[in-house]
Design a protein around this motif. Structure first.
Motif, PDB file in Angstrom:
ATOM      1  N   ASN A 195       0.852  -1.191   0.000  1.00 29.91           N
ATOM      2  CA  ASN A 195       0.000   0.000   0.000  1.00 29.91           C
ATOM      3  C   ASN A 195       0.884   1.236   0.000  1.00 29.91           C
ATOM      4  O   ASN A 195       1.620   1.486   0.954  1.00 29.91           O
ATOM      5  N   GLU A 200      -4.659   3.968   0.578  1.00 32.04           N
ATOM      6  CA  GLU A 200      -4.582   2.526   0.323  1.00 32.04           C
ATOM      7  C   GLU A 200      -4.433   1.753   1.629  1.00 32.04           C
ATOM      8  O   GLU A 200      -4.997   0.663   1.786  1.00 32.04           O
ATOM      9  N   LYS A 203      -7.848   1.534   3.205  1.00 32.50           N
ATOM     10  CA  LYS A 203      -8.671   0.514   2.538  1.00 32.50           C
ATOM     11  C   LYS A 203      -8.302  -0.876   3.040  1.00 32.50           C
ATOM     12  O   LYS A 203      -9.178  -1.701   3.341  1.00 32.50           O
ATOM     13  N   ALA A 238     -12.796   5.386   1.781  1.00 32.78           N
ATOM     14  CA  ALA A 238     -12.353   3.984   1.712  1.00 32.78           C
ATOM     15  C   ALA A 238     -13.523   3.050   1.416  1.00 32.78           C
ATOM     16  O   ALA A 238     -13.409   2.147   0.576  1.00 32.78           O
ATOM     17  N   LYS A 241     -14.573   3.421  -2.250  1.00 34.67           N
ATOM     18  CA  LYS A 241     -13.624   2.768  -3.156  1.00 34.67           C
ATOM     19  C   LYS A 241     -13.772   1.251  -3.123  1.00 34.67           C
ATOM     20  O   LYS A 241     -13.811   0.586  -4.156  1.00 34.67           O
ATOM     21  N   LEU A 242     -13.842   0.697  -1.927  1.00 37.56           N
ATOM     22  CA  LEU A 242     -13.962  -0.759  -1.788  1.00 37.56           C
ATOM     23  C   LEU A 242     -15.256  -1.261  -2.409  1.00 37.56           C
ATOM     24  O   LEU A 242     -15.289  -2.329  -3.034  1.00 37.56           O
TER      25      LEU A 242
END
Length: 379
Positions: A195, A200, A203, A238, A241-242
């Motif tokens: 990451n 990142e 996440k 997060a 995005k996930l």
């Protein structure tokens, strides 16, 4: 998609291996569960077993404390680290925590004093082998996180947090340190964090926490503590995005205002939970810091079970007791139990038990049988 509370509960218990046939078996089962959970919390308090031992005894058939010790300090499959507070996780996760080790190089308390003696400590360990803080002659008190402590202890802890040292073993609660590169493969030891950015890292950590509990809301949950820099804005980004990447999925549960999220890879297990209502009931004693109950509000919402660990509650304000474990029976929490060690007979005794409903007192024989199993495992 919408499911009932009963189906949601069944899914969580299936995922944790707390209902039906045991999913996690023996030494391999310990690793398998920690791989699924990401980490389990370590706590040194030992009234009827330490928290991490209690987590594993409820899920792993044939669990043995020596197996866990070997995985940590002989096989080096697991490691002690700080994930959600003090934890045990896979050694293979080492690269993912490099941001924490880097921060420890710059932000540790009493850094100047520690840096001045670091090389001396390395030389001492090279000559004498694994050491604890009592072995090193730096007894001056320095500023530390919970209270002033000896320079030796602060230095060993800091070098451990930086990744220069590793826990070689523990003797009761005393930590013995050794040079990390003697025990961790160099490729892993110096591997870069996959990451690259803080986003990142967030996440990755949120995925771990969702996978560890099974279902979580996108809210200010206790399950997310220990994630550096995670505020509401970062958490929302997060989750978005996930979700857009298809790594987590959204589900609604009856009578719950907020949607839940679960890992996409758990889809089959969720379907099984929705379809299978004939799973064998088991009595299990859960740890106070058990992964399943990291989010106490979620447990109250789904199971209608209000649990508080009262170890830090003043005696006069306690509703139950000092070290009380939730009792799970089938798909519901049946009550709470206070178990204490009887050192004379190498067994455990029930000091107190509180049932959620009066008619659940019929479970006493099952709880007694479980206590017999518990005693064999924990001794």
């Amino acid at each position: 998609m919408k499911i009932s509370k009963q189906q949601a509960k069944r899914f969580l218990l299936l995922k944790h291996g707390l209902i039906g046939k045991y999913r996690f078996i023996g030494k391999t089962g310990i690793v398998d569960f920690i791989k699924q959970a990401g980490s389990i919390q370590f706590d040194p308090i030992d009234v009827c077993g330490k928290n991490h031992e209690l987590v594993l005894q409820s899920r792993v058939k044939g669990f043995d404390k020596k197996q866990l010790y070997d995985l940590l300090y002989k096989d080096r499959v697991l490691m002690d680290w700080f994930d959600k507070n003090q934890s045990i996780c896979l050694l293979s996760d080492w690269p993912y925590f490099s941001h924490q080790r880097e921060a420890a190089k710059h932000n540790t308390r009493s850094r100047k004093q520690i840096d001045e003696i670091s090389q001396n400590i390395f030389e001492y360990i090279k000559q004498n082998g694994p050491v604890c803080s009592k072995d090193i002659e730096y007894k001056d008190k320095v500023d530390w996180y919970w209270a002033p402590t000896s320079l030796a202890r602060a230095a060993l802890d800091t070098l451990y947090l930086r990744g220069d040292l590793i826990l070689h073993h523990k003797k009761n609660t005393r930590k013995f340190y050794d040079i990390a590169k003697k025990h961790v493969d160099k490729k892993l030891l110096f591997a870069k964090n996959p990451n690259k950015t803080e986003a990142e890292i967030h996440k990755w950590q949120i995925m771990r926490r969702i996978g560890s509990v099974g279902l979580l809301h996108n809210n200010n949950s206790y399950a997310f503590i220990g994630i550096d820099g995670l505020k509401a804005k970062q958490r929302n980004i997060a989750f978005e995005k996930l979700y857009s990447e298809g790594r987590i999925k959204e589900i609604n549960v009856e009578d719950c205002k907020l949607p839940f999220y679960y890992k996409a890879e758990d889809e089959d297990m969720l379907s099984k939970a929705a379809a299978d209502s004939k799973l064998k009931k088991r009595v299990e004693f859960l740890a106070p810091l058990d992964n399943l109950i990291w989010d106490r509000e979620l447990i109250k919402e789904l199971f209608d079970f209000n649990y508080k660990w009262e170890i830090y509650t003043p005696v006069k304000d306690r509703k139950f007791g000092y070290y009380v474990l939730p009792v799970l029976y089938g798909e519901d929490f049946a009550g709470r139990i206070e178990i204490v060690r009887n050192k004379k007979s190498d067994s455990y005794i029930i000091k107190n038990i509180w049932f959620e409903k009066e008619n659940l007192s019929q479970l006493k024989p099952l709880i007694k049988n479980k206590l017999d199993e518990f005693s064999e495992v924990m001794f």
